[in-house]
Design a protein around this motif. Structure first.
Motif, mmCIF file in Angstrom:
data_model
loop_
_atom_site.group_PDB
_atom_site.id
_atom_site.type_symbol
_atom_site.label_atom_id
_atom_site.label_comp_id
_atom_site.label_asym_id
_atom_site.label_seq_id
_atom_site.Cartn_x
_atom_site.Cartn_y
_atom_site.Cartn_z
ATOM 1 N N PRO A 165 0.821 -1.214 0.000
ATOM 2 C CA PRO A 165 0.000 0.000 0.000
ATOM 3 C C PRO A 165 0.850 1.257 0.000
ATOM 4 O O PRO A 165 1.974 1.266 0.496
ATOM 5 C CB PRO A 165 -0.807 -0.131 1.302
ATOM 6 N N GLU A 188 -1.633 7.251 0.968
ATOM 7 C CA GLU A 188 -2.983 7.180 0.412
ATOM 8 C C GLU A 188 -3.971 6.799 1.510
ATOM 9 O O GLU A 188 -3.794 5.793 2.199
ATOM 10 C CB GLU A 188 -3.033 6.139 -0.712
ATOM 11 N N VAL A 236 -7.317 5.141 2.511
ATOM 12 C CA VAL A 236 -8.214 4.128 1.963
ATOM 13 C C VAL A 236 -9.399 3.955 2.905
ATOM 14 O O VAL A 236 -9.226 3.843 4.122
ATOM 15 C CB VAL A 236 -7.480 2.784 1.773
ATOM 16 N N ARG A 281 -12.692 -1.698 -0.964
ATOM 17 C CA ARG A 281 -11.703 -0.699 -0.567
ATOM 18 C C ARG A 281 -11.648 0.386 -1.631
ATOM 19 O O ARG A 281 -11.605 0.100 -2.833
ATOM 20 C CB ARG A 281 -10.333 -1.349 -0.382
ATOM 21 N N TRP A 282 -11.630 1.627 -1.179
ATOM 22 C CA TRP A 282 -11.629 2.779 -2.081
ATOM 23 C C TRP A 282 -10.522 3.746 -1.670
ATOM 24 O O TRP A 282 -10.386 4.092 -0.490
ATOM 25 C CB TRP A 282 -12.974 3.505 -2.029
ATOM 26 N N GLY A 283 -9.728 4.167 -2.654
ATOM 27 C CA GLY A 283 -8.740 5.199 -2.410
ATOM 28 C C GLY A 283 -9.361 6.575 -2.517
ATOM 29 O O GLY A 283 -10.414 6.763 -3.142
ATOM 30 N N LYS A 305 -10.393 0.266 -5.400
ATOM 31 C CA LYS A 305 -9.105 -0.409 -5.486
ATOM 32 C C LYS A 305 -9.213 -1.684 -6.312
ATOM 33 O O LYS A 305 -8.206 -2.263 -6.701
ATOM 34 C CB LYS A 305 -8.584 -0.732 -4.091
ATOM 35 N N ASN A 342 -11.128 0.995 -12.978
ATOM 36 C CA ASN A 342 -11.804 1.080 -11.688
ATOM 37 C C ASN A 342 -13.043 1.959 -11.791
ATOM 38 O O ASN A 342 -13.330 2.549 -12.820
ATOM 39 C CB ASN A 342 -10.852 1.566 -10.589
#
Length: 459
Positions: free
Chosen positions: A26, A30, A32, A39-41, A90, A212
């Motif tokens: 990772p 960032e 998350v 999971r989203w950035g 992600k 994505n």
């Protein structure tokens, strides 16, 4: 590599390793979040970037998930600047159905809300499907305040504007399949607000680059909200259902839907097979409409592909069961077993009549019949091995002629006829031809034509 700062594992380690495991480390900078089971950035920048351009913040003031699992995106003002919000999955996606619920009424003014697929690696502008964008932009077409689009949006038929009512809890969905994207927006009571089917050219294609999903809330041209107030959207129930792989339900010869021999022209029926396409030149391609077919390790030349049907040419094959596999945009079907015979003659028909030509090359029909002693030319498939095999997908040459190796015979009604040629039709791909001389004593009328090859009869 961490110690030596080299770009890869030393070759001697790769050579001697008995196993390999790749782990994505990772980015410690960032942020998350967890939303809808994934999971989203979060996007963050210190200089103005697109869209907008704007400043984007990963602060909890701009992006957070509440106790109910809902995602909040906010435009906020602090230290003299307006900060926007964007999150990106992600997980990488491809063909399938995407859906989510917008729990807040549509934004207005310079605010723009977007929900879209995006690929950093795919060639722009064919790297984005906008499942929903809410905002006025520069269209000046009130009351229309929303749109769905397939980039590049400026091409005709790539964008559809509509009116999203000032209500909460609207459900948005798009299904992305090869060469088609179907969009829909539904109100909380189940009534349809908007639908649009995109079937044009240039839609993003599934590829090896990660694609994505993103949600963002931003300011058009970076303009500050006239109200000076923060702006917020709330989202829930994001879901992705991958497109099912191809399923083969039947394989038959293309003439009468019967059995198969090596070299037969075939039709494959099923679901999620390919998108509609036809080749533009010869030899026939082995990849068309995003699909390839293999039988016994050999790729088949393709005449036509669609979601539910593929027409192809079999190679010469040994007698016995073989496995056919459809590979559609990287998704394989289960093997489909097909029995191969030494010969499986079948004649092409139209309107219930055999497709045949008279001596003058006119089409044989009840109004233009052949006469006793004339030669009829009929067309079919499944005549078996040839004395001069033809390259798969190539047109049959005029010289040398390709004759069927197995013995052939014919009958018109109850009367035998003479087979003067049995083989492949010059100038065509995979098409069989049989030239038959009508017995001088044949009766007159509409009669069945039976062609027998290697002891197997077909009509």
């Amino acid at each position: 590599p961490c110690f030596t700062a080299s770009a890869s594992v030393p070759p001697e380690l790769e050579r001697d390793a008995i196993a390999e495991l790749i782990i994505d480390r990772p980015n410690p900078q960032e942020r998350v979040i967890q939303f809808s089971g994934g999971r989203w950035g979060t996007k963050s920048n210190t200089v103005r970037l697109g869209p907008g351009p704007n400043l984007f913040s990963d602060s909890a003031d701009n992006v957070f998930v509440d106790d109910q699992g809902r995602l909040h995106l906010r435009i906020t003002s602090r230290t003299g600047n307006w900060y926007c919000a964007e999150v990106y999955s992600k997980e990488a996606y491809s063909y399938g159905t995407f859906s989510f619920v917008l729990e807040t009424p549509p934004v207005s003014g310079p605010a723009i809300f977007g929900a879209f697929t995006w690929s950093d690696g795919a060639p722009a502008p064919n790297n984005e499907v906008d499942g929903l964008e809410v905002g006025a932009f520069d269209y000046h077409d009130f009351p229309k305040n929303a749109q769905t689009a397939v980039q590049p949006y400026g091409l005709p038929g790539h964008l559809d504007r509509f009116s999203l009512p000032a209500v909460a809890m609207t459900r948005h969905q798009f299904t992305w399949i090869p060469n088609r994207i179907a969009f829909s927006t539904v109100a909380q009571d189940g009534s349809t607000i908007h639908t649009w089917d995109y079937t044009g050219q240039g839609s993003p294609i599934e590829n090896s680059s990660p694609m994505n999903f993103r949600f963002n809330l931003w300011l058009y041209n970076g303009a500050a909200p006239p109200s000076g107030q923060d702006i917020e959207v709330i989202l829930s129930n994001f879901n992705y259902e991958p497109l099912p792989g191809p399923s083969v339900q039947g394989v038959v010869n293309a003439a009468d839907g019967g059995g198969l021999a090596g070299g037969s022209l075939i039709s494959i029926y099923g679901t999620n097979l390919a998108y509609q396409a036809s080749p533009s030149s010869l030899p026939l391609p082995s990849s068309l409409g995003g699909v390839t077919l293999t039988v016994s390790g050999q790729k088949l030349p393709l005449f036509y592909t669609s979601e539910s049907q593929i027409n192809a040419e079999l190679p010469e094959l040994a007698v016995g069961d073989v496995a056919l596999t459809v590979q559609s945009d990287g998704r394989p079907s289960a093997d489909f077993k097909i029995p191969i015979k030494a010969a499986a003659p079948a004649l092409f028909r139209a309107g219930g009549h055999c497709i045949a030509q008279n001596l003058d090359f006119g089409i044989n029909s009840p109004t233009t019949p052949a006469h006793p002693g004339d030669v009829l030319i009929a067309y079919g498939t499944g005549f078996g091995p040839l004395d001069h095999p033809i390259l798969p997908g190539a047109a049959t040459p005029l010289s040398p002629l390709s004759h069927a190796v197995l013995t052939g015979s014919a009958a018109i009604g109850s009367t035998n006829a003479t087979v003067e040629f049995l083989g492949m039709a010059p100038g065509f791909v995979g098409l069989g031809q049989v030239n038959i001389r009508v017995d001088p004593n044949s009766v007159v009328g509409e009669l069945d034509l039976i062609v027998t090859v290697g002891g197997v009869a077909g009509s």
